[in-house]
Design an enzyme around this catalytic site. Structure first.
Site, short mmCIF file in Angstrom:
data_model
loop_
_atom_site.label_atom_id
_atom_site.label_comp_id
_atom_site.label_asym_id
_atom_site.label_seq_id
_atom_site.Cartn_x
_atom_site.Cartn_y
_atom_site.Cartn_z
N ASP A 82 20.15 20.38 -19.31
CA ASP A 82 21.40 21.00 -19.73
C ASP A 82 21.46 22.49 -19.42
OD1 ASP A 82 19.41 21.65 -21.56
OD2 ASP A 82 20.34 20.62 -23.24
N ASP A 118 19.17 17.65 -35.56
CA ASP A 118 20.20 16.64 -35.84
C ASP A 118 20.01 15.40 -34.94
OD1 ASP A 118 20.90 17.65 -33.37
OD2 ASP A 118 22.92 18.30 -33.95
N HIS A 173 19.69 15.48 -31.64
CA HIS A 173 20.23 15.58 -30.28
C HIS A 173 19.11 15.55 -29.24
CE1 HIS A 173 20.29 20.26 -30.60
NE2 HIS A 173 19.24 19.91 -29.90
N GLU A 214 25.03 15.62 -28.79
CA GLU A 214 25.08 15.82 -30.23
C GLU A 214 25.45 14.51 -30.94
OE1 GLU A 214 24.11 18.54 -31.46
OE2 GLU A 214 24.81 20.29 -30.38
P1 PGA Z 1 13.25 23.23 -29.87
O1 PGA Z 1 14.62 22.52 -29.48
O2 PGA Z 1 12.24 22.75 -28.86
O3 PGA Z 1 13.55 24.69 -29.73
O4 PGA Z 1 12.92 22.78 -31.27
C1 PGA Z 1 14.62 21.15 -29.30
C2 PGA Z 1 16.01 20.72 -28.91
O5 PGA Z 1 16.99 21.27 -29.45
O6 PGA Z 1 16.12 19.81 -28.07
#
Ligand code: PGA
Length: 242
Positions: A67, A136, A138, A143
């Site tokens: 992304d 959450d 994702h 999302e």
């Molecule tokens: P993080 O993010 O590795 O900073 O915990 C994970 C994500 O949002 O996919």
């Protein structure tokens, strides 16, 4: 699904880097799906170390990132292109032309997404997809509530993601509100998926994702249906999973 318990963040990072490097050794022209976030930083650092020792050759590897923020140029320090260059690509012998991140500067969402789908198809799909997981559930920027059958698409980020990511920006107002993300369909088409997670704050969502119902409300839950998933997580992140 295979769950590998790591002692701590460093152990998780080394184990993940081992699997990535095994993929590259087995298939030197592998297509790696890569992720940003704080979780994969240690794995990338380990790959750079092994590259410096002469143990891995990335010259034929192609990478496709999950992304990118819509609106950010690759030179913006919070863009995911910048992150990948800083943490991995600038330190290994990968051909930068074979590294792909959605084009955040393309304001035409349909065009940007079609272009990215074309790149993924041309590469022949993804051999190994590395994933982190959001609080959450994702994966990429898919999302809760995102349809499972989407390819690359433009998303409006949820308040919780904007809030979580604001720590990296000078102010919350600077956090982009939209992003381009690889869709769940494309992630599910990856031949192998490697999810990494660390820390107690990921324990609840890991349990929900891998042992709760499969639902678009928990995007990572779809991975229960993937035939080849490895989860590497530290003790804290696995504390709610026996
Ligand atoms: P993080 O993010 O590795 O900073 O915990 C994970 C994500 O949002 O996919």
């Amino acid at each position: 699904m295979k769950i590998i318990k790591a002692k701590d963040y460093n152990d998780m990072s080394r184990k993940a880097a081992n699997i990535i490097s095994a993929q590259v050794i087995m298939k030197p022209n592998a297509v790696l799906g890569l992720a940003t976030g704080t979780t994969p930083i240690g794995a990338y650092a380990q790959l750079v170390k092994w590259y410096n020792k002469g143990d891995i050759d990335f010259s034929e590897v192609t990478t496709i990132n999950l992304d990118e923020y819509k609106g950010l140029d690759g030179t913006h320090p919070q863009s995911y292109r910048y992150f990948m260059n800083e943490h991995l690509f600038n330190h290994i012998n990968i051909d930068i032309n074979n590294t792909h991140v959605p084009n955040g500067k393309d304001e035409d969402s349909d065009h940007a997404c079609e272009e990215y789908n074309r790149i993924i198809n041309k590469a022949g799909g993804i051999d190994l997809q590395l994933l982190g997981i959001g609080l959450d559930g994702h994966i990429g920027f898919n999302e809760p509530g995102t349809a499972f059958e989407l390819g690359t698409h433009c998303v409006k980020l949820t308040e919780s993601t904007i809030q979580a990511n604001s720590r990296l920006f000078d102010s919350i107002d600077e956090v982009p509100k939209e992003a381009y993300t690889m869709g769940v369909k494309t992630i599910m088409q990856a031949r192998k998926v490697l999810m990494i997670a660390s820390g107690a704050n990921k324990a609840e969502i890991l349990k929900e994702s891998f042992f709760g119902p499969v639902t678009p409300q928990v995007p990572a839950s779809i991975l229960q249906m993937h035939p080849d998933v490895i989860l590497i997580a530290d003790k804290e992140a696995l504390s709610l999973i026996e």
